[in-house]
Design a protein around this motif. Sequence first.
Motif, PDB file in Angstrom:
ATOM      1  N   THR A  56     -45.488  31.479  47.394  1.00  0.00           N
ATOM      2  CA  THR A  56     -45.450  32.201  48.666  1.00  0.00           C
ATOM      3  C   THR A  56     -44.107  32.913  48.771  1.00  0.00           C
ATOM      4  OG1 THR A  56     -44.614  30.239  49.821  1.00  0.00           O
ATOM      5  CG2 THR A  56     -47.003  30.616  49.846  1.00  0.00           C
ATOM      6  N   LEU A  57     -44.110  34.014  49.447  1.00  0.00           N
ATOM      7  CA  LEU A  57     -42.890  34.808  49.581  1.00  0.00           C
ATOM      8  C   LEU A  57     -41.892  34.140  50.510  1.00  0.00           C
ATOM      9  CD1 LEU A  57     -44.535  38.329  49.962  1.00  0.00           C
ATOM     10  CD2 LEU A  57     -43.007  37.650  48.085  1.00  0.00           C
ATOM     11  N   THR A  58     -40.629  34.186  50.107  1.00  0.00           N
ATOM     12  CA  THR A  58     -39.560  33.811  51.017  1.00  0.00           C
ATOM     13  C   THR A  58     -39.328  34.992  51.974  1.00  0.00           C
ATOM     14  OG1 THR A  58     -37.852  34.718  49.575  1.00  0.00           O
ATOM     15  CG2 THR A  58     -38.475  32.400  49.230  1.00  0.00           C
ATOM     16  N   ALA A  59     -38.405  34.826  52.932  1.00  0.00           N
ATOM     17  CA  ALA A  59     -38.103  35.927  53.848  1.00  0.00           C
ATOM     18  C   ALA A  59     -37.569  37.132  53.068  1.00  0.00           C
ATOM     19  CB  ALA A  59     -37.085  35.470  54.894  1.00  0.00           C
ATOM     20  N   ALA A  60     -36.700  36.845  52.078  1.00  0.00           N
ATOM     21  CA  ALA A  60     -36.169  37.934  51.259  1.00  0.00           C
ATOM     22  C   ALA A  60     -37.272  38.576  50.428  1.00  0.00           C
ATOM     23  CB  ALA A  60     -35.057  37.409  50.345  1.00  0.00           C
ATOM     24  N   GLY A  61     -38.165  37.751  49.903  1.00  0.00           N
ATOM     25  CA  GLY A  61     -39.272  38.272  49.110  1.00  0.00           C
ATOM     26  C   GLY A  61     -40.204  39.149  49.931  1.00  0.00           C
ATOM     27  N   ALA A  62     -40.467  38.743  51.176  1.00  0.00           N
ATOM     28  CA  ALA A  62     -41.329  39.537  52.043  1.00  0.00           C
ATOM     29  C   ALA A  62     -40.703  40.895  52.340  1.00  0.00           C
ATOM     30  CB  ALA A  62     -41.612  38.782  53.340  1.00  0.00           C
TER      31      ALA A  62
END
Length: 298
Positions: A56-62
């Motif tokens: 799942t995406l982290t906040a940075a990944g999102a």
Amino acid sequence: MELRHLTYFAKVAELGSVSRAATALNITQPALSRQIKDLERSIGYILFDRGPRGVTLTAAGAGLFRHCETVFAQVDRIPEVLRTAAQNRQMLHVGVPQGLPYDWFLALLQAVDAQVPTIALTLHEATTDEQWQMLQSKLVDVALLHREAPEAGGSMLLMKQTIGVAVVADSPLAGLAEVGFAELDGLSVMAHAVGEIAAEEIRLRAAAAAAGVSMQWVFRRFSEHSGLIAVTAKVDAVLLTQSSAARHLPDWVWIPVRAERDPSFDLAIRTWATWNEPGTPHVQALLSVMSAQARPLG
């Protein structure tokens, strides 16, 4: 960081699985995992939370995933940019909503070609909300919005289009020169709101309430199948501009809505040109041509 790293990252984010992404990309799972870790090291952020059921995406990944849309769109434009540059012309991207009069836009394009031959326009059809996001992401240079932007570098009213109703030829309303809400009382009326401006539905319901009439509203996003949708929904009338009626309901009769004294009855569709300041000289040149073509009074 290379473009392939972003391509790999976006595919993993899209599928939520390194193994499924590896299959889609036709590379091995260990190789893809290494590429993702290389990307994380190069930018200094963890992009995914790994779990037994996938990632799942982290906040940075999102945030990066959202930005990838802009990056990939700009990359896709490279051949067009090079072709235009080779002709000593500057490409400008203009967002276009549904419902603009064809003759007005054709006249604008001809005026741009005649007055500013160093500009090449490319158009992107999108809703007002979509265009606003594209303008913020600099995917368009000028956005044509059906509402005045809440915050923007520059905004100019381009046109005001009268709203009317389209009805079938044998409708009791077909012979009228104009209609008001009184004539629509108790009827089923289709209007365009879904996917465009959520406030439009609220505005229409409020205007009907102010007129003291009751209508059965059918809200749909207008498309090439609008006529079929109207027939299937068995509506008595469709509320839209004359240019939209000519495009979507060419066999129907269009009748303008009668102007009322109460400001709540002002159902005209307004279109603003919006841009990010400071505008480049080419953007300013385009806006100058648009200003000369403006129809702010309908």
